[in-house]
Design a protein around this motif. Structure first.
Motif, short mmCIF file in Angstrom:
data_model
loop_
_atom_site.label_atom_id
_atom_site.label_comp_id
_atom_site.label_asym_id
_atom_site.label_seq_id
_atom_site.Cartn_x
_atom_site.Cartn_y
_atom_site.Cartn_z
N GLU A 141 1.27 7.48 -2.92
CA GLU A 141 2.05 6.65 -4.84
C GLU A 141 3.24 8.06 -5.99
N LYS A 142 3.11 9.27 -5.54
CA LYS A 142 3.14 10.23 -5.82
C LYS A 142 5.11 10.36 -5.45
N LYS A 143 4.79 9.63 -4.39
CA LYS A 143 6.31 9.44 -2.66
C LYS A 143 6.04 10.86 -2.43
N TYR A 144 4.95 12.10 -2.65
CA TYR A 144 5.20 12.86 -1.49
C TYR A 144 4.92 12.56 -0.03
N THR A 161 4.59 10.04 3.23
CA THR A 161 5.67 8.47 3.86
C THR A 161 4.49 8.61 4.42
#
Length: 405
Positions: A138-141, A143
């Motif tokens: 969700e926090k794009k940390y 993939t």
């Protein structure tokens, strides 16, 4: 048909079809019960992914310890399986909302058991659960590499043996049907058979709840991230809620930080009343099966009283304590509570009443349950030294056919 009686058969004599004697022995009863229990435990028990580099015997003895715990408290293992299933299924719509449309309950189970190992640039790798994976995505940390986390690839790591599970199912079913059929022919049931059937009842639910959990996974899937370790640990701690009690912080090699594996005793409590009430019903029904031995003809009056007191204690503890545990699911519950005596969730209001009002009765109940369960298991074996004669008579299945028809 020829029927052999107790006389010396002449050497070289030949017979056609020979009826089986209408008897069974003590060792046959004990052995069949132990075989059903062992098969069910070893096949159904799904332990979490071990830490990297852990040896075979370390993993074996961990499963052996949990097998013993499963025999002693099968309803707690059922609770663990149901709670893991609930957590795994809750993760599916959340991950789908983030665009991870290939995420399934199998992925959720895999994450909850420590199947995803997170690698950071400044710390040793550590396992992450569904909530942490969701947060990182969700926090794009993070993939998720789709080609590495497909359902088929995760399930390929599972060592589930369908034939072994089928054998365990057949054994358990036959044992249960036999125990149910015996009273219809006025045949007594031994206490060890009653304990075995109660165990099987819990195991059936455990198997259902863990149906989508990969079995015997040895190696996790590695996930790589560039976020600092401090940020990850801070957020993971906030999401966890439960923490180990001080005396168990370093137990079983769990003193290392970050933890190298997800401990098997980390049982997420039921998240909703919709799940909590059925689980409460399962545990109460499990205890009620032992109460069914109330009128069993024990070797002496003292043992009969001991069995009755122990079975009622188990029933009352699981009924009242279980109901109290159900109430903790309701929003607004703010009391200190321990889980399995290992994990604790502290009240945000640090007062003696908040800290002990629920936790103290729960701790006493757990001790009473431990004593009662120990007595039940011991008496189930001890009572075999002197049992009613009808315990050793076998069920005449042909006599039941007209009733079934």
């Amino acid at each position: 048909m020829a029927q052999l009686t107790n006389y010396t058969v002449p050497r070289g004599a030949k017979f056609g079809w020979v009826d089986q004697p209408n008897q069974r022995g003590t060792i046959e009863i004990i052995w069949s019960c132990l075989l059903v229990i062992f098969t069910c435990v070893w096949i159904v028990l799904h332990i979490n992914v071990p830490k990297q580099g852990e040896g075979y015997w370390s993993i074996f003895f961990r499963k052996f310890r949990w097998a013993g715990f499963s025999v002693f408290a099968p309803e707690m293992v059922t609770l663990a399986a149901a709670s893991q299933r609930s957590s795994a299924r809750r993760s599916v719509p959340k991950m789908h909302a983030l665009g991870i449309d290939y995420w399934t309950p199998i992925h959720g189970f895999f994450a909850e058991s420590g199947g995803f190992l997170l690698h950071t640039p400044d710390a040793p790798p550590f396992p992450v659960n569904t909530r942490t994976v969701h947060y990182l995505v969700e926090k794009k940390y993070l993939t998720l590499p789709r080609e590495q986390v497909l359902k088929e690839q995760i399930w390929d790591k599972s060592k589930a043996d369908r034939f072994a599970k089928a054998v365990a199912f057949i054994q358990s079913t036959y044992m249960t049907i036999q125990v149910i059929a015996r009273p219809t022919q006025s045949l007594d049931i031994s206490c060890i058979e009653l304990v075995t059937v109660a165990f099987v009842a819990c195991t059936v639910f455990t198997y259902y709840f863990w149906m989508d959990k990969p079995l015997g996974v040895d190696y996790p899937i590695k996930l790589h991230i560039s976020t600092s370790m401090a940020t990850i640990l801070r957020d993971a701690a906030r999401l966890a809620g439960w923490k180990r009690r001080e005396m168990f912080r370093n137990f079983a090699g769990m003193g290392q930080r970050p933890i190298p594996r997800v401990p098997n005793d980390l049982i997420p409590p039921p998240s909703t009343l919709r799940l909590a009430f059925p689980l409460w019903g399962i545990t109460v029904s499990y205890a009620a099966i032992h109460v069914a031995g109330w009128n069993y003809d024990f070797p002496n009056t003292s043992e009969s009283i001991i069995w009755r007191c122990s079975s009622v204690t188990m029933f009352v503890v699981l009924f009242l304590w279980g109901l109290a545990e159900v109430m903790t699911v309701k929003p607004g519950f703010n009391f200190t509570l321990t889980l399995l005596g290992i994990w604790e969730k502290e009240s945000t209001k640090n007062t003696p009443f908040r800290n002990w009002a629920v936790d103290a009765p729960a701790t006493v109940s757990a001790m009473l349950y431990f004593v009662a369960r120990t007595v039940i298991l011991a008496e189930a074996v001890a009572s075999m030294r002197l049992t009613p004669s009808t315990v050793y008579q076998t069920v005449q299945w042909t006599d039941l056919l007209p009733a079934f028809a």
